[in-house]
Design a protein around this motif. Structure first.
Motif, mmCIF file in Angstrom:
data_model
loop_
_atom_site.group_PDB
_atom_site.id
_atom_site.type_symbol
_atom_site.label_atom_id
_atom_site.label_comp_id
_atom_site.label_asym_id
_atom_site.label_seq_id
_atom_site.Cartn_x
_atom_site.Cartn_y
_atom_site.Cartn_z
ATOM 1 N N ILE A 188 -8.128 7.670 0.288
ATOM 2 C CA ILE A 188 -7.143 7.304 -0.723
ATOM 3 C C ILE A 188 -6.406 6.017 -0.371
ATOM 4 O O ILE A 188 -5.853 5.344 -1.249
ATOM 5 N N TRP A 189 -6.406 5.645 0.914
ATOM 6 C CA TRP A 189 -5.698 4.434 1.329
ATOM 7 C C TRP A 189 -6.393 3.161 0.859
ATOM 8 O O TRP A 189 -5.739 2.125 0.682
ATOM 9 N N ILE A 190 -7.693 3.209 0.640
ATOM 10 C CA ILE A 190 -8.427 2.003 0.259
ATOM 11 C C ILE A 190 -8.073 1.545 -1.156
ATOM 12 O O ILE A 190 -7.743 0.370 -1.361
ATOM 13 N N PRO A 191 -8.105 2.423 -2.171
ATOM 14 C CA PRO A 191 -7.621 1.967 -3.479
ATOM 15 C C PRO A 191 -6.143 1.614 -3.464
ATOM 16 O O PRO A 191 -5.699 0.767 -4.244
ATOM 17 N N ALA A 192 -5.374 2.239 -2.551
ATOM 18 C CA ALA A 192 -3.955 1.878 -2.431
ATOM 19 C C ALA A 192 -3.801 0.452 -1.908
ATOM 20 O O ALA A 192 -2.921 -0.294 -2.353
ATOM 21 N N VAL A 193 -4.670 0.058 -0.974
ATOM 22 C CA VAL A 193 -4.665 -1.328 -0.489
ATOM 23 C C VAL A 193 -5.017 -2.278 -1.630
ATOM 24 O O VAL A 193 -4.374 -3.320 -1.825
ATOM 25 N N PHE A 194 -6.035 -1.932 -2.398
ATOM 26 C CA PHE A 194 -6.458 -2.757 -3.535
ATOM 27 C C PHE A 194 -5.330 -2.891 -4.554
ATOM 28 O O PHE A 194 -5.021 -3.993 -5.028
ATOM 29 N N MET A 235 0.821 -1.205 0.000
ATOM 30 C CA MET A 235 0.000 0.000 0.000
ATOM 31 C C MET A 235 0.861 1.264 0.000
ATOM 32 O O MET A 235 0.472 2.292 -0.588
ATOM 33 N N ILE A 236 2.030 1.204 0.642
ATOM 34 C CA ILE A 236 2.855 2.414 0.777
ATOM 35 C C ILE A 236 3.323 2.941 -0.578
ATOM 36 O O ILE A 236 3.065 4.109 -0.902
ATOM 37 N N PRO A 237 3.993 2.127 -1.422
ATOM 38 C CA PRO A 237 4.329 2.671 -2.744
ATOM 39 C C PRO A 237 3.100 2.879 -3.622
ATOM 40 O O PRO A 237 3.054 3.807 -4.433
ATOM 41 N N ALA A 238 2.067 2.027 -3.436
ATOM 42 C CA ALA A 238 0.874 2.148 -4.276
ATOM 43 C C ALA A 238 0.162 3.475 -4.069
ATOM 44 O O ALA A 238 -0.417 4.031 -5.013
ATOM 45 N N VAL A 239 0.209 4.012 -2.847
ATOM 46 C CA VAL A 239 -0.479 5.285 -2.601
ATOM 47 C C VAL A 239 0.187 6.418 -3.372
ATOM 48 O O VAL A 239 -0.448 7.441 -3.667
ATOM 49 N N GLY A 240 1.455 6.237 -3.744
ATOM 50 C CA GLY A 240 2.123 7.225 -4.577
ATOM 51 C C GLY A 240 1.441 7.364 -5.923
ATOM 52 O O GLY A 240 1.299 8.476 -6.461
ATOM 53 N N GLU A 241 1.004 6.230 -6.479
ATOM 54 C CA GLU A 241 0.260 6.267 -7.732
ATOM 55 C C GLU A 241 -1.184 6.690 -7.513
ATOM 56 O O GLU A 241 -1.732 7.511 -8.252
#
Length: 297
Positions: A237-243, A151-157
């Motif tokens: 925004i964290w939820i789509p980052a988790v996905f 999730m951490i790098p994904a939230v960047g996108e």
């Protein structure tokens, strides 16, 4: 998020910054890979994932108001969906692929040998671990802690795509066209790595690299709809980052069960960026897409 006003200048500046930074970094990754420094290149890919977030900032747009503070009351089901659904859909997609290509299923450890050398397989055996057990551990990892770590790098996108660009596109073109345009843009953003080093699909397939670049846009369009739907529903925004992170985690498991030299079949799966393996994701995305049609009638 529903009262976004389209900012043409801000959107153009965002795209310029985001693509400029990402494509320069992806070119650097390609240089590292070609000089035997793939490990460093993989680390740089994680940096690339933060280009959309930085693009929002450098283009003068706001990072605030994207749902940085989790408000999960009444939304636990959506969090669980983001966490576990990618693994379920990836597994179904892999089954579809291996039904079509049963000869590609492999539990000998060929994938691990190709990725890390025979020494790692020997190390597993020395620890009393069989390759099937290693795969099982990987499955457990991808449905427990891996989505949270990824999730951490994904939230960047996600900050750039779902947090900024998708709302802008939907404000300008409507939800359905915004989803489609956003998905294509997201896919094109990945093109240099696919073209320069065969990222995602390798280089041994018919129509390299163009076919792979186009198919990846299908994957990002489908994934973008699902991510954005979760973002709309949770306003976090964290939820789509988790996905997003869960997809990245789950996608490695089918590859670990597949022979390494599948030629053009790599365009079909078994990872969810293949045409066959993406079908379960695509069905979910199509349901949401057509539901949006009814809601706008």
């Amino acid at each position: 998020m529903n009262d976004v006003t389209f900012n043409k200048k801000g959107t153009i500046k965002y795209l310029i910054w985001t693509f400029l930074m990402a494509w320069i970094l992806q070119a650097a990754v390609a240089v590292l890979y070609r000089n035997g420094l793939a490990a460093i290149g993989q680390l740089l890919i994680l940096v690339v994932m933060f280009a959309p977030m930085l693009g929002v900032f450098l283009s003068g747009n706001r990072l605030s108001g994207m749902g940085w503070k989790p408000r999960l009351k009444g939304k636990i089901k959506l969090l669980l969906t983001a966490w576990f659904l990618p693994a379920v859909l990836t597994a179904i997609g892999a089954v579809i692929y291996f039904i079509v290509f049963p000869g590609h299923f492999d539990i000998s450890g060929e994938y691990l040998v190709a990725a890390a050398g025979p020494e790692l397989l020997d190390q597993l055996e020395a620890q009393g671990l069989t390759y099937p057990l290693y795969v099982l551990i990987s499955v457990v990892n991808c449905i427990t802690y891996a989505p949270l770590v990824n999730m951490i790098p994904a939230v960047g996108e996600e900050t750039g795509w779902r947090g900024f660009l998708y709302p802008q596109l939907k404000a300008r073109f409507g939800k359905r066209r915004g989803w489609l345009i956003g998905g294509v843009i997201w896919g094109i953003w990945h093109w240099p790595l696919i073209c320069l080093i065969g990222y995602e699909y390798g280089t041994d397939y018919v129509g390299f690299p163009v076919v792979g670049m186009l198919i990846f846009c299908i994957f990002t369009t489908v994934g973008g709809i699902l991510c954005d739907w979760l973002y709309e529903k949770t306003e976090c925004i964290w939820i789509p980052a988790v996905f997003h992170g869960a997809i990245n985690a789950a996608a490695t498991v089918p590859m670990a069960l597949c022979i390494t030299n599948t030629g053009s079949a790599i365009l079909l799966g078994p990872a969810p960026n293949g045409v066959l393996a993406v079908v379960p994701f695509a069905i979910c995305a199509m349901i949401l897409f057509f539901k949006s049609l009814k809601s706008e009638e």
